[in-house]
Design an enzyme around this catalytic site. Structure first.
Site, PDB file in Angstrom:
ATOM      1  N   HIS A 160      56.672  40.663  59.117  1.00 20.04           N
ATOM      2  CA  HIS A 160      55.932  40.891  60.376  1.00 20.04           C
ATOM      3  C   HIS A 160      54.891  39.798  60.640  1.00 20.04           C
ATOM      4  O   HIS A 160      54.326  39.742  61.738  1.00 20.04           O
ATOM      5  CB  HIS A 160      55.223  42.248  60.362  1.00 20.04           C
ATOM      6  CG  HIS A 160      56.162  43.418  60.372  1.00 20.04           C
ATOM      7  ND1 HIS A 160      57.155  43.562  61.305  1.00 20.04           N
ATOM      8  CD2 HIS A 160      56.247  44.501  59.550  1.00 20.04           C
ATOM      9  CE1 HIS A 160      57.831  44.690  61.062  1.00 20.04           C
ATOM     10  NE2 HIS A 160      57.307  45.264  60.003  1.00 20.04           N
ATOM     11  N   ASP A 195      65.542  45.107  56.854  1.00 21.03           N
ATOM     12  CA  ASP A 195      64.464  46.094  56.822  1.00 21.03           C
ATOM     13  C   ASP A 195      64.617  47.028  58.035  1.00 21.03           C
ATOM     14  O   ASP A 195      65.255  46.680  59.026  1.00 21.03           O
ATOM     15  CB  ASP A 195      63.116  45.359  56.858  1.00 21.03           C
ATOM     16  CG  ASP A 195      61.930  46.283  56.705  1.00 21.03           C
ATOM     17  OD1 ASP A 195      61.480  46.478  55.564  1.00 21.03           O
ATOM     18  OD2 ASP A 195      61.448  46.825  57.731  1.00 21.03           O
ATOM     19  N   HIS A 197      62.469  47.779  60.167  1.00 18.40           N
ATOM     20  CA  HIS A 197      61.678  47.330  61.328  1.00 18.40           C
ATOM     21  C   HIS A 197      62.049  45.901  61.712  1.00 18.40           C
ATOM     22  O   HIS A 197      62.369  45.083  60.844  1.00 18.40           O
ATOM     23  CB  HIS A 197      60.183  47.400  60.986  1.00 18.40           C
ATOM     24  CG  HIS A 197      59.748  48.762  60.532  1.00 18.40           C
ATOM     25  ND1 HIS A 197      59.750  49.135  59.206  1.00 18.40           N
ATOM     26  CD2 HIS A 197      59.345  49.838  61.237  1.00 18.40           C
ATOM     27  CE1 HIS A 197      59.343  50.404  59.112  1.00 18.40           C
ATOM     28  NE2 HIS A 197      59.094  50.843  60.330  1.00 18.40           N
ATOM     29  N   ASP A 284      63.497  50.835  53.686  1.00 16.88           N
ATOM     30  CA  ASP A 284      62.982  51.899  54.561  1.00 16.88           C
ATOM     31  C   ASP A 284      64.039  52.399  55.550  1.00 16.88           C
ATOM     32  O   ASP A 284      63.765  53.273  56.366  1.00 16.88           O
ATOM     33  CB  ASP A 284      61.684  51.479  55.287  1.00 16.88           C
ATOM     34  CG  ASP A 284      61.645  50.027  55.698  1.00 16.88           C
ATOM     35  OD1 ASP A 284      62.666  49.322  55.524  1.00 16.88           O
ATOM     36  OD2 ASP A 284      60.586  49.583  56.208  1.00 16.88           O
TER      37      ASP A 284
HETATM   38 ZN   LIG Z   1      59.932  48.027  57.339  1.00 12.31          ZN
END
Ligand SMILES: [Zn+2]
Length: 342
Positions: A160, A195, A197, A284
């Site tokens: 991120h 991931d 996200h 995740d």
């Molecule tokens: Zn994540």
């Protein structure tokens, strides 16, 4: 497969973060690192620790903005000198489009460089982030010397973090720094982000480039973190046009749909003719993950890694998220097994 660990792979993470308007316990707990290490050991990986002696600044500055890096380095020390300062830095004001002007106050800098309230900075954040970079660089050097695959257990995660902003528990973008280092030896680098996200930081860093292909398979950001990026229409700009692929998937996505998306991703990597692959690896996407919304099983990671192995590329797995601690060791074991047995 060898696994490189940060010497700080099992330290306590930040204490809290802001979620849906409430401060809640931070999910990057020390047990994450321990459980992933356990899985790596049980599956037979040779465990090595990253050196704290590597010279990192040049590699970091090849990806990140100097002002941002200087900020991260001195942030806690400057913050903690303020009267009545908290133990962790949270921005309490964000620069907005109507009044933004750079300001060196520790409070203003926090708003400038921290994009959300999920990346608090504490006394050891900089140290941990540096060693996370050391971990990934050690893996890069070994792959450049001929190793075919390595798992880098980085903590904190990186995907991120953009060129000049931290967010979502990420400060320095380990996968992006690795990609830039790989470019010293390889012509074309692919980053596949699995991931839960969107890998928004990685996308931003390479958005205008055609030498690093970025692909992310993630939860549909229409109502999911990081909300503002990760849509299909974001395909790269200028020279980077068509070198960014986002595959957003709906909540509840299970193994079959996920593998279809992965098939599409691997086809694009093959057409790109990548010389080396970085897999930004988050668990995740597991069905019980507190921050996820997919429905993958532990055995899904075996299937995922098997498909990735068929690309037949030198492969660097870089640790990103994964917060359901009881399944982490099994999930990483399945991933390594799927990769090695294909
Ligand atoms: Zn994540």
């Amino acid at each position: 497969m060898k696994a490189i660990l940060s010497p700080y792979f099992d330290v306590e993470g930040p204490t809290k973060f802001l979620r849906r308007g409430r401060f809640v316990e931070h999910p990057d707990v020390a047990q994450r690192g321990n459980q992933i290490r356990l899985g790596l050991e049980e599956v037979g990986c040779e465990i090595l620790f990253a050196s704290s002696q590597l010279e990192l600044r040049e590699s970091i500055l090849a990806v990140h903005d100097r002002g941002y890096v200087d900020y991260l380095e001195g942030a806690w020390s400057n913050w903690s000198k303020m009267p009545d300062a908290s133990d962790e830095i949270f921005p309490n004001i964000f620069p907005n489009r109507h009044v933004a002007q750079f300001n060196h106050s520790p409070v203003a800098l926090a708003g400038w460089y921290l994009a959300d309230c999920a990346a608090p900075i504490g006394e050891y954040t900089w140290r941990n982030a540096l060693l996370s970079v050391s971990t990934v660089l050690e893996a890069v050097f070994r792959i450049r010397e001929g190793e075919s695959a390595i798992y880098a257990l980085c903590r904190p995660s990186g995907h991120h973090a953009s060129q000049d902003m931290a967010m979502g528990m990420c400060f320095l973008n380990n996968a992006a720094i690795a990609a830039q280092e790989f470019r010293k030896q390889f012509t074309k680098v692919a980053i596949l982000d699995i991931d839960m996200h969107h890998g928004n930081g990685t996308q931003q860093i390479f958005y205008h480039r055609s030498d690093v292909l970025t692909i992310s398979i993630h939860g549909n950001p229409t109502n999911f973190y990081p909300f503002y990026t990760g849509f299909e229409h974001e395909r790269g700009l200028g020279e980077g046009e068509a070198h960014n692929l986002n595959i957003p998937l709906p909540a509840g996505t299970g193994e079959a749909s996920y593998l279809q998306a992965l098939e599409k991703a691997t086809e694009v990597i093959s057409s790109f003719k990548a010389d080396v692959l970085i897999v930004a690896t988050g668990f995740d996407t597991f069905k019980s993950d507190p921050l996820g919304c997919f429905a993958l099983e532990s055995t899904s990671y075996n299937q995922i890694a098997s498909k990735i192995k068929l690309l037949d590329l030198p492969t660097l797995f870089v640790q990103e998220g994964g917060y359901f601690v009881p399944a982490l060791s099994e999930n990483v074991k399945q991933l390594i097994t799927g990769f090695e047995n294909t």
